[in-house]
Design a protein around this motif. Structure first.
Motif, short mmCIF file in Angstrom:
data_model
loop_
_atom_site.label_atom_id
_atom_site.label_comp_id
_atom_site.label_asym_id
_atom_site.label_seq_id
_atom_site.Cartn_x
_atom_site.Cartn_y
_atom_site.Cartn_z
N UNK A 1 0.86 -1.18 0.00
CA UNK A 1 0.00 0.00 0.00
C UNK A 1 0.89 1.23 0.00
N UNK A 2 0.27 2.39 -0.13
CA UNK A 2 1.02 3.64 -0.13
C UNK A 2 0.08 4.78 0.21
N UNK A 3 0.66 5.90 0.62
CA UNK A 3 -0.15 7.09 0.90
C UNK A 3 -0.09 8.09 -0.23
N UNK A 4 0.76 7.82 -1.24
CA UNK A 4 0.86 8.72 -2.38
C UNK A 4 1.15 7.98 -3.67
N UNK A 5 0.57 8.48 -4.76
CA UNK A 5 0.78 7.90 -6.09
C UNK A 5 0.79 9.03 -7.10
N UNK A 6 1.93 9.26 -7.73
CA UNK A 6 2.05 10.25 -8.80
C UNK A 6 2.88 9.63 -9.92
N UNK A 7 3.05 10.37 -11.00
CA UNK A 7 3.87 9.87 -12.10
C UNK A 7 5.33 9.70 -11.68
N UNK A 8 5.72 10.31 -10.58
CA UNK A 8 7.08 10.17 -10.08
C UNK A 8 7.29 8.90 -9.27
N UNK A 9 6.21 8.25 -8.85
CA UNK A 9 6.35 7.00 -8.13
C UNK A 9 5.36 6.86 -6.99
N UNK A 10 5.63 5.84 -6.18
CA UNK A 10 4.80 5.50 -5.03
C UNK A 10 5.50 6.02 -3.78
N UNK A 11 4.75 6.64 -2.87
CA UNK A 11 5.39 7.27 -1.72
C UNK A 11 4.64 7.00 -0.42
N UNK A 12 5.37 7.14 0.70
CA UNK A 12 4.80 6.97 2.04
C UNK A 12 5.37 8.05 2.95
N UNK A 13 4.86 8.09 4.19
CA UNK A 13 5.23 9.16 5.11
C UNK A 13 6.48 8.88 5.92
#
Length: 255
Positions: free
Chosen positions: A176-188
């Motif tokens: 899972x993740x808290x962020x999804x953009x064209x730059x990738x998957x991100x978390x806090x």
């Protein structure tokens, strides 16, 4: 009229900024409807805010320039509950008898564990909640990684967890993740990201399970580029997300 226009623009931009800060991201379509102005006007507003480094433009909207405030796992568990249940049910279809899988600590992935009782599988996890949910399911063999317990996320993290992961290979990792953009998957959290990064390296296939509120959000630390994700399972999607997934060869499943 010309003397009043800058005032109107400033007030409108403050409303947009407040929405971005509260939600993490906004979409042009919703701003057009909410603020009752044209799409070109909204685009100008977003450009003005970006010039001040208050937001960052994305396909079809804008995202906050600051990271999201991380909620506790209890606070996150009931958010978008219906969507998470649908996503988890769809993810179960990605699991076959005898599979070896990884389940991480996300609240959507937790619901996969809650529903996983129909097939014989081997589960590796760093999530305390997942391990607890699987404890009474005789068809499921599960292994909880060792390491440092991170109470906020209900997870096991740290160098011991990452090193232990290097001993395993799984068919499919559900993350899972808290962020999804064209730059990738991100978390806090950095420690959470390190475990997820190690999992991505040890999985033959990576399934990203997340609800649509995460699209367009860039959180504190990037886990991996989208090229490392095989499948995204979600309950709703915008055209720009479809385009991003297509550009990176990511299969998109909308439930």
């Amino acid at each position: 009229m010309s003397a009043e226009q800058p005032v109107f623009a400033e007030e409108r931009q403050q409303k947009i900024l407040a929405m971005v800060n509260a939600q993490g991201r906004v979409r042009i379509a919703e701003l057009v409807t909410l603020l009752k102005v044209s799409e070109p006007t909204i685009r100008k507003d977003l450009s003005a805010l970006e010039e001040q480094r208050l937001v960052r433009r994305t396909h079809g909207g804008a995202i906050a320039t600051h990271s999201q405030v991380e909620r506790t796992i209890d606070a996150r568990s009931d958010l978008h509950g219906a969507a998470k249940d649908m996503i988890a049910k769809a993810c179960l279809q990605e699991i076959g008898p005898g599979d070896s899988i990884f389940l991480d600590s996300g609240t959507t992935v937790q619901r996969i564990a809650d529903q996983l009782d129909q097939v014989h599988v081997n589960v590796l996890t760093n999530a305390l909640g997942v391990a607890s949910a699987l404890a009474d399911k005789p068809k499921v063999r599960h292994t909880l990684l060792g390491g440092s317990v991170r109470a906020l996320g209900g997870t096991v993290v740290g160098p011991v967890a990452v090193e232990t992961l290097s001993r395993f290979t799984v068919n499919t990792a559900f993350i899972s993740a808290s962020g999804f953009t064209e730059e990738g998957v991100s978390v806090a959290d950095v420690a959470e990201a390190q475990v997820k990064q190690a999992v991505v390296e040890r999985a033959r296939r990576v399934v990203l399970a997340l609800d649509s509120s995460k699209f367009g959000v860039q959180d504190f630390v990037t886990v991996c580029p989208l090229d490392r994700i095989d499948v995204v399972v979600t309950e709703a999607v915008y055209d720009d997300v479809r385009a991003i997934c297509a550009d990176h060869g990511v299969e998109l499943k909308v439930v």
